[in-house]
Motif scaffolding. Structure first.
Motif, PDB file in Angstrom:
ATOM      1  N   GLU A 206       7.116  -2.852  10.502  1.00 13.57           N
ATOM      2  CA  GLU A 206       6.220  -1.881  11.118  1.00 13.57           C
ATOM      3  C   GLU A 206       6.712  -0.479  10.755  1.00 13.57           C
ATOM      4  O   GLU A 206       7.914  -0.249  10.595  1.00 13.57           O
ATOM      5  N   ASP A 207       5.773   0.452  10.631  1.00 18.75           N
ATOM      6  CA  ASP A 207       6.103   1.856  10.324  1.00 18.75           C
ATOM      7  C   ASP A 207       6.825   2.034   9.002  1.00 18.75           C
ATOM      8  O   ASP A 207       7.484   3.053   8.785  1.00 18.75           O
ATOM      9  N   ASP A 208       6.730   1.062   8.092  1.00 15.15           N
ATOM     10  CA  ASP A 208       7.354   1.228   6.776  1.00 15.15           C
ATOM     11  C   ASP A 208       6.556   2.262   5.981  1.00 15.15           C
ATOM     12  O   ASP A 208       5.324   2.198   5.920  1.00 15.15           O
ATOM     13  N   PRO A 209       7.245   3.248   5.371  1.00 15.39           N
ATOM     14  CA  PRO A 209       6.501   4.325   4.676  1.00 15.39           C
ATOM     15  C   PRO A 209       5.699   3.821   3.476  1.00 15.39           C
ATOM     16  O   PRO A 209       4.831   4.542   2.978  1.00 15.39           O
ATOM     17  N   ARG A 210       5.976   2.590   3.015  1.00 13.89           N
ATOM     18  CA  ARG A 210       5.192   2.094   1.882  1.00 13.89           C
ATOM     19  C   ARG A 210       3.790   1.670   2.278  1.00 13.89           C
ATOM     20  O   ARG A 210       2.916   1.488   1.447  1.00 13.89           O
ATOM     21  N   ASN A 211       3.586   1.465   3.584  1.00 10.62           N
ATOM     22  CA  ASN A 211       2.277   1.012   4.042  1.00 10.62           C
ATOM     23  C   ASN A 211       1.310   2.201   4.082  1.00 10.62           C
ATOM     24  O   ASN A 211       1.516   3.146   4.843  1.00 10.62           O
TER      25      ASN A 211
END
Lengths: 700, 700
Positions: A206-211
């Motif tokens: 969750e909240d991964d900058p790649r998303n």
């Protein structure tokens, strides 16, 4: 000083508090460049969304203003404009503070739990007190203007004040339903979409900058849970306090100089509770046990307890002593009676908070039972979650019913109105607890994306877990107060009906089948509305999934951190989808009362048309109370069942039970943040449209 | 011949039809030894369950009979006993036929689709016509005995017939709620448990003989979907037709010789529709397109169309010409008016069938949208399923509302009662369509377990898919008729109240807050009841999972086909769990009206006690209608969305979408087969207990 003037001065204190505290919050350290860049992206997205949302609402608003001005005159139309603008402002200010406090909370959490809590809670308190203060000032200043410079009188045949307040309530409600629903669709479409394609498909946290949907998800917290919620509570405050004033005027009629202080007493009660709420905010501190929920409760409890003598003084001032009595119909009501009714309201608020914590907190049977059911799979998790969501309606209903019975025994209908007013008087504190949630949620996201130390994320997570419960509390509180307010609005409807159409004998008895028809159609509205909200989230989340998949495919560098995803594109897409999807369901409660009145009048005459319309107003609360309570509590319980498993129970993160709990959380999302909370403004709009329709028919 | 005698003769025709057709069904080939052994195990389990269920109910029944005899006298008690025994008999006979027809259907399906359909449908038709016939005979013979040999009169002050019929309805309803709930918990606990541990954990297909819960699952189809459903529809028939008769007696009062034919006219309408239902059964045949649902519709349509002239003749006979009028209050009602109201009832039935098929059939948007949402995972499947379940309440509510308005415009309250009676008159045919479902479901299971050719399973699957829709249809039909019947029961309540307590002025107006309190508490009941039902299924399914895991562990030979699992142990375990879990929720609607009356009377006096109790009766229908419709339609849609994917859409069997669809199906199971359908008898019991309480208070 007269009651109204004191109320205005106390209302201004909320604005002063907001101004001083916001300077403090904005003065805090805003973290490193990376954090600031992320926060800027969230801020930009949230502002772009609200701009577009308000533009769309403005178009609807202009049409409504034109209709109101044409049918009911300028006072109604002016009231509508004020209510709409300030409701919008409440949401906008809440969002503005929230998107600036998030990064500062992430930064403060580097120094420890207390520092993070203080910053996030103060940000929430600004929103809370501005919502209560603006709502109070809107009614108070408008009433002052109408009865002062504009020269209208209350009581007697001049209905300008009543019509102005009704218009004000309508403006607030109409903005609020759009904001709740639009924001709710935005936040959950982004959240569900981001989870589905990120956590489930791509296997990134969750909240991964790649998303590519991660910024949209964080924007959603601000435009839905903060701006939408603030508009909703602004509306609830205005409608409840306004309805109490209208009911006072209608019930007491032409009693001369005593009417004005009685009519403005609800404003004074609101005013003194702003002071107690401000004092309460200073008591939100961690004790030795580091219990965050405990810190929240301390603040609430101080506010509630201080409110008791404060309300006593307010009543005493307005009536010239609490023993002073006035007469409604054949009944003598004393200031002491009103005081006891406000205690009923405070008790309802406390009990609803306690019940909501029981049903959504990780320490009790309901959430644990959902977590346990997750062990046997997705299906049993959802079954148990639905069972809890159905069950969670029982105790709040019993509390509301007991409140109605006691307040009515003490002081009749006006007693119920005062209980509701006292509930809302604490709105500053309750909204503060709620608005704190999205700030910590965002802070966690920023900490994750900026790659801060894991201990920071652990602190923001701890703060956020409490946020799930406080968010559920506000919704239960809002819908509970709506249960009381709906009775007051219905009383206003019947009283108005008798005044406007003295020759009609409208039979509101359950023995009249058109009353049953109205009840059934009213109860249908929240179901249909809920269906539309849920479908909208599903559809918009699907759009997000497709967009993110395309971005991953077109730009393989995203997964290897080589290139950045196009966050703005996803934000823009969700914005368009949410705006489009909010229109039709929001118009349902506006058009339904009109359709039912004219439909039944055509078939069975005007008397039955009015009877069915009146029953519709109560049907929508009888149906809506349960839909809203079950959705908001159930959703909160699902969310925290997932958190409970993530804390290491029943297999912990990554286990099969956790996967099942994620499914439950996804299901609960549109339940608790889109469909459920929007039922509250929906109930109010139906009622207010009925009042306006009455006035329009009488004038025509 | 008088109306009553003709009705009894026509009722007996249903018994004759059942006798002849059952000889035909039982004479069919029962398959090979292996098939017979499996069928014997199912039969044994089902009989053991029903024996234990009826023993438990008998204990409750004896207590109730003692209370009734003590407070209301022997006629009420006798009515209760008759209603209870025959409701139990209806369930028992349905189950007996079903557990024998299943294996014969599997055998017949070896010869082709038409042969399987004929056998399964005839088995269903036996249950259907016996339910309708027994219900009709119960009321007719009891009325004959009371007005004939026992020498009671109708009209005037002798209330024996009214009290006898109320007792009869109470007996039927009380058995029915136990049977619906106990059977519903049994069938879904076994189904969900078997799926979780078999399909999900052990990875063996549905109905695999290695699964120790497989026999329990098949037993469940018979005790829940067949016996429980039959008892439920028996109850619905008795209460609706009985309430119409009671209302006739109460409204018309002492009009002498014309009362008896008018009062027994609903029985005659039931009688003629038994004949049209029997004729309709012969039209259930596959056309050239092999469309199974089409074959069902043909049968229903023939019954419905033939019923129109048949009802005309019945009304004409009872009134001495359709133009003949009688007076209710200030209103003249003619036979023609009543005839038009029965057409309204037939139209409601047709429309509800059509709407239910739209929401649960695989050819339309709702089911396809759930299937499509399954592609993005478990969460989106459930969200879309919930959205559809909420939405599915809208059209049936509009149809019911339109029916109420039209029937009331034509002939007042009695018009609504006649519309409801006409709906129930077709019960023979509707139950036939429903009872066919569990037979084909079992047939598929037996084919699988006995290792018959895959083509056989394909045929039974095709037959079973239609069963999902027909099962949902019956539930929508039952709850829809309950919506009308509740109005009739409420009218009986208010009329009784005036007769028993002429000095009280009870205010049923929505302006009385105790009415709102009653509405809220009434609407709460289905939520609480649903929560209990869902929790019970979850808990009992967990027991099944643990039992099966233990069996697999203790006996590794099961998975290698070397040893047989202990089917009886699982059946026994589910039996005990279901019996235990059904008690408390079943008593909720019995005790709630009593608690509300005494609670409110204590606080606010007897007049408000009666007002709140009356409102409770309508609150339970206003709340229950939506809970029941959403659960039964939503559950059916989830089930068929899974079937739609299994037919090769969106990835087909074994895909991720299929897994998500299985989750949705699991969630829908207790929705559609436990909690949802049990709301119907719950509504009735609340109403009947209120009537009995009134009579008891008046007598005491």
């Amino acid at each position: 000083m007269n009651t109204l003037t004191i109320a205005i001065v106390l209302g201004l204190m909320a604005i002063v508090y907001g101004f001083i505290t916001s300077r403090h919050v904005l003065g805090a350290d805003a973290g490193n460049t990376k954090m600031q860049a992320i926060a800027a992206a969230i801020q930009e997205g949230a502002e772009a969304y609200l701009r577009r949302q308000y533009t769309t609402i403005a178009i609807v608003g202009v049409i409504v203003v034109a209709i109101l001005a044409g049918t009911l005159g300028l006072v109604s139309a002016a009231g509508f404009v004020i209510g709409a603008l300030l409701s919008g402002a409440a949401g906008f200010i809440g969002m503005t503070i929230s998107v600036r406090a998030n990064v500062r909370t992430a930064s403060a959490a580097q120094d420890g739990l207390q520092a993070g809590l203080t910053l996030a809670f103060r940000a929430g308190a600004i929103t809370g007190l501005l919502v209560a203060g603006l709502a109070l000032l809107a009614i108070a200043v408008f009433t002052w203007y109408l009865t002062g410079p504009a020269g209208h009188s209350v009581g007697g045949t001049d209905r300008s004040v009543i019509e102005g307040l009704t218009g004000l309530a309508f403006g607030a409600s109409l903005i609020s339903i759009f904001a709740r629903l639009g924001g709710g669709i935005f936040t959950k479409a982004a959240d569900v979409g981001a989870d589905l394609v990120g956590k489930v498909e791509a296997g990134i946290p969750e909240d991964d900058p790649r998303n590519p949907a991660v910024i949209a998800d964080n924007v959603g917290d601000n435009v839905g849970d903060c701006a939408g919620m603030a508009a909703d509570l602004f509306e609830t405050y205005v409608v409840t306090v306004g309805a109490t004033m209208i009911l006072t005027a209608l019930l007491l009629g032409d009693i001369g100089a005593r009417l004005m202080p009685l009519m403005t007493l609800p404003l004074l009660i609101g005013g003194v509770c702003i002071v107690t709420s401000i004092i309460g905010t200073f008591f939100v501190r961690l004790g030795r046990s580091n219990n965050i929920m405990g810190a929240m409760y301390k603040g609430f409890l101080v506010s509630a307890l201080l409110s008791i003598p404060a309300i006593w003084l307010a009543i005493s001032h307005a009536l010239g002593g609490v023993a002073s009595t006035f007469t409604i119909g054949a009944r003598d009501v004393s200031g002491l009676d009103l005081f006891f009714c406000t205690l009923v309201g405070l008790a309802i608020t406390g009990l609803i908070i306690w019940i909501t914590e029981y049903y959504t907190g990780t320490n009790y049977r309901p959430v644990k039972s959902i977590a346990r059911a997750s062990v046997t799979g997705h299906g049993t998790n959802v079954i148990q979650g639905l069972a809890i969501s159905l069950e969670a309606t029982a105790l709040p209903t019993l509390v509301i019913v007991a409140g109605i019975v006691i307040a009515y025994q003490i002081a009749g209908l006006l007693g119920i109105a005062y209980a509701a007013t006292a509930m809302l008087a604490l709105a500053g504190m309750v909204v503060a607890l709620d608005a704190y949630g999205p700030v910590t949620d965002n802070a966690g996201g920023i900490a994750e994306m900026a790659g801060l130390d894991d201990s920071v994320r652990a602190r923001t997570d701890a703060l956020d877990a409490v946020g799930n419960t406080t968010k559920a509390v506000t919704k239960g509180y809002a819908i509970g107060s709506a249960g009381l307010a709906a009775l007051v609005l219905f009383a206003a409807y019947t009283t108005d009906l008798k005044a406007f159409f003295p020759d009609l004998t409208v039979d509101f008895s359950l023995e009249n089948p058109y009353v049953i028809v109205g009840l059934l159609l009213g109860a249908l509205l929240p179901y249909l509305f809920g269906a539309m909200g849920m479908t909208a989230v599903g559809r918009a989340a699907g759009d997000v999934v497709r967009d993110v998949r395309e971005q991953f495919k077109a730009n393989p560098g995203i997964m290897t951190f080589e290139t950045k995803p196009d966050y703005a594109r996803t934000v823009d897409l969700v914005t368009k989808a949410a705006i489009k999807e909010m229109i039709v369901p929001s118009l349902l409660p506006v058009l339904a009362p009109i359709a039912v009145y004219f439909g039944i009048t055509l078939v069975a005459g005007q008397e039955n048309g009015f009877a069915a319309l009146g029953a519709l107003l109560l049907g929508v609360i009888v149906g809506g109370l349960f839909v809203a309570l079950s959705m908001t509590s159930g959703g909160g319980a699902w969310d925290n069942a997932k958190k409970y498993i993530e804390d290491g129970n029943f297999g912990g993160k990554g286990s099969e039970a956790h996967k099942a709990a994620v499914t439950g959380d996804t299901v609960g999302d549109p339940y608790k943040d889109t469909a459920g909370p929007a039922v509250n403004p929906m109930i109010k709009i139906t009622n207010i449209v009925a009042l306006l329709l009455l006035a329009a028919l009488a004038g025509g």
